[in-house]
Design a protein around this motif. Structure first.
Motif, PDB file in Angstrom:
ATOM      1  N   CYS A 104       0.834  -1.210   0.000  1.00 42.12           N
ATOM      2  CA  CYS A 104       0.000   0.000   0.000  1.00 42.12           C
ATOM      3  C   CYS A 104       0.863   1.252   0.000  1.00 42.12           C
ATOM      4  N   LYS A 105       1.914   1.256   0.791  1.00 45.63           N
ATOM      5  CA  LYS A 105       2.803   2.421   0.868  1.00 45.63           C
ATOM      6  C   LYS A 105       3.485   2.674  -0.473  1.00 45.63           C
ATOM      7  N   LYS A 106       3.940   1.607  -1.140  1.00 42.90           N
ATOM      8  CA  LYS A 106       4.601   1.766  -2.436  1.00 42.90           C
ATOM      9  C   LYS A 106       3.612   2.242  -3.503  1.00 42.90           C
ATOM     10  N   ALA A 107       2.394   1.720  -3.457  1.00 44.85           N
ATOM     11  CA  ALA A 107       1.370   2.136  -4.418  1.00 44.85           C
ATOM     12  C   ALA A 107       1.012   3.607  -4.221  1.00 44.85           C
ATOM     13  N   LEU A 108       0.938   4.051  -2.980  1.00 44.40           N
ATOM     14  CA  LEU A 108       0.638   5.462  -2.697  1.00 44.40           C
ATOM     15  C   LEU A 108       1.778   6.369  -3.162  1.00 44.40           C
ATOM     16  N   ALA A 109       3.017   5.931  -2.969  1.00 38.24           N
ATOM     17  CA  ALA A 109       4.171   6.718  -3.422  1.00 38.24           C
ATOM     18  C   ALA A 109       4.144   6.851  -4.946  1.00 38.24           C
ATOM     19  N   ASP A 110       3.786   5.774  -5.650  1.00 40.45           N
ATOM     20  CA  ASP A 110       3.682   5.804  -7.107  1.00 40.45           C
ATOM     21  C   ASP A 110       2.546   6.725  -7.545  1.00 40.45           C
ATOM     22  N   PHE A 111       1.457   6.720  -6.790  1.00 36.65           N
ATOM     23  CA  PHE A 111       0.308   7.582  -7.091  1.00 36.65           C
ATOM     24  C   PHE A 111       0.701   9.059  -6.999  1.00 36.65           C
ATOM     25  N   LYS A 112       1.529   9.403  -6.021  1.00 37.12           N
ATOM     26  CA  LYS A 112       1.951  10.801  -5.853  1.00 37.12           C
ATOM     27  C   LYS A 112       2.835  11.265  -7.005  1.00 37.12           C
ATOM     28  N   VAL A 113       3.524  10.303  -7.650  1.00 36.56           N
ATOM     29  CA  VAL A 113       4.398  10.646  -8.772  1.00 36.56           C
ATOM     30  C   VAL A 113       3.627  10.666 -10.090  1.00 36.56           C
ATOM     31  N   ARG A 114       2.804   9.641 -10.342  1.00 42.36           N
ATOM     32  CA  ARG A 114       2.170   9.480 -11.651  1.00 42.36           C
ATOM     33  C   ARG A 114       0.686   9.798 -11.677  1.00 42.36           C
ATOM     34  N   GLY A 115       0.093  10.021 -10.502  1.00 47.23           N
ATOM     35  CA  GLY A 115      -1.317  10.365 -10.473  1.00 47.23           C
ATOM     36  C   GLY A 115      -2.238   9.166 -10.583  1.00 47.23           C
ATOM     37  N   VAL A 116      -3.472   9.425 -11.034  1.00 48.30           N
ATOM     38  CA  VAL A 116      -4.522   8.393 -11.066  1.00 48.30           C
ATOM     39  C   VAL A 116      -4.125   7.194 -11.928  1.00 48.30           C
ATOM     40  N   ALA A 117      -3.344   7.409 -12.980  1.00 46.85           N
ATOM     41  CA  ALA A 117      -2.949   6.317 -13.875  1.00 46.85           C
ATOM     42  C   ALA A 117      -2.210   5.216 -13.123  1.00 46.85           C
ATOM     43  N   ALA A 118      -1.534   5.571 -12.036  1.00 49.89           N
ATOM     44  CA  ALA A 118      -0.767   4.587 -11.265  1.00 49.89           C
ATOM     45  C   ALA A 118      -1.664   3.569 -10.583  1.00 49.89           C
ATOM     46  N   LEU A 119      -2.904   3.946 -10.301  1.00 47.32           N
ATOM     47  CA  LEU A 119      -3.805   3.067  -9.546  1.00 47.32           C
ATOM     48  C   LEU A 119      -4.196   1.819 -10.333  1.00 47.32           C
ATOM     49  N   ASP A 120      -4.218   1.920 -11.680  1.00 49.02           N
ATOM     50  CA  ASP A 120      -4.617   0.773 -12.491  1.00 49.02           C
ATOM     51  C   ASP A 120      -3.621  -0.373 -12.404  1.00 49.02           C
ATOM     52  N   ASN A 121      -2.414  -0.074 -11.956  1.00 46.97           N
ATOM     53  CA  ASN A 121      -1.394  -1.120 -11.859  1.00 46.97           C
ATOM     54  C   ASN A 121      -0.840  -1.230 -10.439  1.00 46.97           C
ATOM     55  N   ALA A 122      -1.680  -0.860  -9.463  1.00 52.51           N
ATOM     56  CA  ALA A 122      -1.235  -0.873  -8.062  1.00 52.51           C
ATOM     57  C   ALA A 122      -0.922  -2.275  -7.561  1.00 52.51           C
ATOM     58  N   ALA A 123      -1.554  -3.284  -8.149  1.00 50.41           N
ATOM     59  CA  ALA A 123      -1.385  -4.661  -7.673  1.00 50.41           C
ATOM     60  C   ALA A 123       0.048  -5.161  -7.817  1.00 50.41           C
ATOM     61  N   ARG A 124       0.851  -4.516  -8.678  1.00 46.84           N
ATOM     62  CA  ARG A 124       2.218  -5.009  -8.884  1.00 46.84           C
ATOM     63  C   ARG A 124       3.095  -4.828  -7.652  1.00 46.84           C
ATOM     64  N   PHE A 125       2.632  -4.018  -6.697  1.00 52.20           N
ATOM     65  CA  PHE A 125       3.409  -3.783  -5.480  1.00 52.20           C
ATOM     66  C   PHE A 125       3.098  -4.810  -4.377  1.00 52.20           C
TER      67      PHE A 125
END
Length: 258
Positions: A104-125
């Motif tokens: 969850c922490k890694k997915a949130l960090a990615d979201f802060k960098v790439r925005g909403v588009a990052a959420l579609d691939n959050a499962a990879r973390f």
């Protein structure tokens, strides 16, 4: 200290978990429902383990009230064995929760960098499938041990009652009475000894079912990720198509004919 606090806090009350689940729901991210459902199964396992701990506490209280009972030593040994297994399961679950929280922490960090588009691939973390499979295997082994213990208790009880039937029939024969054909079913003593095993068995079955559902959810996420085209590959193909074809070099002129 912080990691210990995270392990003790229910998974759905963790700040990183709450924030990511809210973002996935708000933006209807691809795979968001599956990921939320997998985390929900971990929360369900927490509840089931808490029930097992509560049952174990009740057993210990009942044991403390037994005074010079012939079953006390056997029950005490059984409860110690159950306690060791529950502690092992608690450690497995703590590791699983740590993996979810880190994801969850890694997915949130990615979201802060790439925005909403990052959420579609959050499962990879979330690399928790192997931990779930290990927990499933450990639960299966514990279930098998409990089933064997219960079968052994029932077998000993059956032998005891069968021996009692034979002794009783000797007396009935001497007095001219008809022999008893069937032995008594398992008595109160056998059921008392079985009780701790059966209580844990119910909990283990419930936890294994929850683990199985979580594995199914994670497997679906992995399958969806495999079907999704690689962004890097797509960019490379686009780059190759955009490049102009290279001109062929003119052949060298021979000077032999001069």
């Amino acid at each position: 200290m912080a990691k210990r606090k995270e392990a003790d806090t229910p998974i759905l009350e963790n700040e990183a978990v709450k924030e990511l689940l809210a973002l996935l729901k708000e933006n209807q991210a691809q795979g968001g429902k599956e990921l939320a459902a997998a985390i929900g199964q971990v929360a369900e396992m927490e509840k089931q383990l808490a029930e097992a701990v509560g049952e174990l506490k009740t057993m210990r209280e009942d044991l403390a009230q037994m005074q010079n009972h012939p079953l006390k030593a056997a029950l005490q040994k059984s409860i110690i064995t159950l306690q060791d297994r529950i502690l092992a399961l608690r450690d497995n679950l703590a590791e699983l929760k740590a993996g979810v929280i880190e994801g969850c922490k890694k997915a949130l960090a990615d979201f802060k960098v790439r925005g909403v588009a990052a959420l579609d691939n959050a499962a990879r973390f979330f690399h928790i499938k192997s931990g779930l499979e290990t927990m499933r295997d450990n639960l299966g082994q514990s279930i098998g041990i409990d089933q064997k213990a219960i079968a052994k208790i029932e077998a000993v009880s059956a032998e005891y009652h069968e021996a009692g039937r034979h002794l009783k029939n000797i007396g009935r024969t001497l007095t001219g009475k008809e022999a008893v054909q069937e032995a008594k079913p398992a008595g109160k003593l056998a059921k008392t000894i079985e009780a701790p095993y059966r209580a844990e068995l119910a909990c283990l079955h419930a936890m294994k079912k929850s683990v199985g559902k979580a594995i199914d959810r994670v497997s679906r996420l992995e399958q969806a990720a495999e079907k999704k085209p690689s962004i890097l590959k797509t960019m490379q193909e686009h780059k190759e198509k955009a490049q102009p074809p290279q001109e062929k070099a003119a052949p060298a002129v021979s000077h032999d004919g001069r």
